[in-house]
Design an enzyme around this catalytic site. Structure first.
Site, short mmCIF file in Angstrom:
data_model
loop_
_atom_site.label_atom_id
_atom_site.label_comp_id
_atom_site.label_asym_id
_atom_site.label_seq_id
_atom_site.Cartn_x
_atom_site.Cartn_y
_atom_site.Cartn_z
CD GLU A 80 36.13 -25.72 37.70
OE1 GLU A 80 36.42 -25.74 38.90
OE2 GLU A 80 36.70 -24.97 36.90
CG ASP A 108 32.31 -22.80 37.59
OD1 ASP A 108 33.53 -23.00 37.49
OD2 ASP A 108 31.79 -22.14 38.52
#
Length: 252
Positions: A80, A108
């Site tokens: 992310e 992420d």
């Protein structure tokens, strides 16, 4: 809301959020609630990975300060916050190296200890509802899901919370603080309700002093996770400039 966000979060998180929104043609000055949500999500991802390492024996350890020459590897790879091309490059590299199944959607984080991708969620609603939405979207048992709420609740795949209780408590405390700060300034309701958000936007546009009542202090501590990202998207001079560029309210 925009002024609050710019004072509540680290400047590097703000820039990453702005870049992410612009990549999708969104304007942080208009979609301020989304701006706040993205900054919050980024910070949670960085806090999740902070201080967690794997030593030379392959054991997971927590190190807040110590010998910089120690043979330590970051436990989590942060995906992310990178542009989509770089993010998929990182994911492909991990899959080729570890043999794990490639996810359909960008996750992420990647956990080198548990050898799995992680999807982090931060919700303003019930955690179980948001968890189910994430699970239905991802449709993969290979990606681990961990959801946090602004009320201190959390939910994770198979009740496996990955981190120790103290590390998770740091995340929960930060989220609760953000909620309290928003609420004290009349921003929380608009953050939760889209209808209220439109009303608040009209009010903000008419306001002559949008900074009044907002906090002027921001933590200057840079997340260790953010430090690992810096070389990939900015040089040291730009980083130093960003750290010094905290938004200040005009004095009366």
């Amino acid at each position: 809301m925009e002024d609050f966000v710019r004072q509540c979060f680290n400047p590097m998180i703000i820039e990453l959020a702005e870049k992410a929104m612009k990549e999708y043609g969104e304007d942080p000055k208009i979609e301020t609630n989304k701006f706040a949500a993205i900054c919050t999500h980024l910070e949670v991802c960085f806090m999740y990975s902070d201080f967690h390492f794997i030593d030379e024996r392959g054991e997971s350890i927590i190190v807040e300060s110590g010998d910089p020459n120690a043979l330590l590897k970051h436990r989590f790879e942060i995906i992310e916050g990178r542009d989509r091309t770089m993010a998929w490059t990182v994911v492909n590299s991990i899959c080729n190296t570890t043999g794990v199944e490639k996810p359909k959607f960008l996750p992420d984080l990647y956990d080198y200890k548990e050898n799995r991708f992680i999807e982090i969620g931060v919700t303003r609603r019930e955690v179980h509802i948001y968890y189910l939405e994430k699970a239905n979207k991802i449709k993969s048992e290979k990606t681990h899901i961990h959801i946090f709420s602004f009320t201190g609740e959390e939910m994770a795949t198979k009740a496996d919370y990955t981190l120790d209780e103290e590390s998770r408590a740091r995340v929960k405390t930060r989220l609760f603080t953000i909620r309290q700060e928003m609420a004290s300034r009349g921003l929380w309701d608009s953050f939760v309700s889209p209808r209220e958000a439109k009303r608040q936007l009209k009010k903000d546009l008419k306001s002559e002093e949008p900074c009044v009542g907002l906090p002027t202090k921001v933590s200057h501590r840079t997340s260790p996770a953010l430090k690992t990202l810096e070389p990939m998207w900015m040089d040291s001079n730009r980083t130093a400039a960003l750290r010094a560029s905290f938004l200040k309210c005009p004095k009366k």
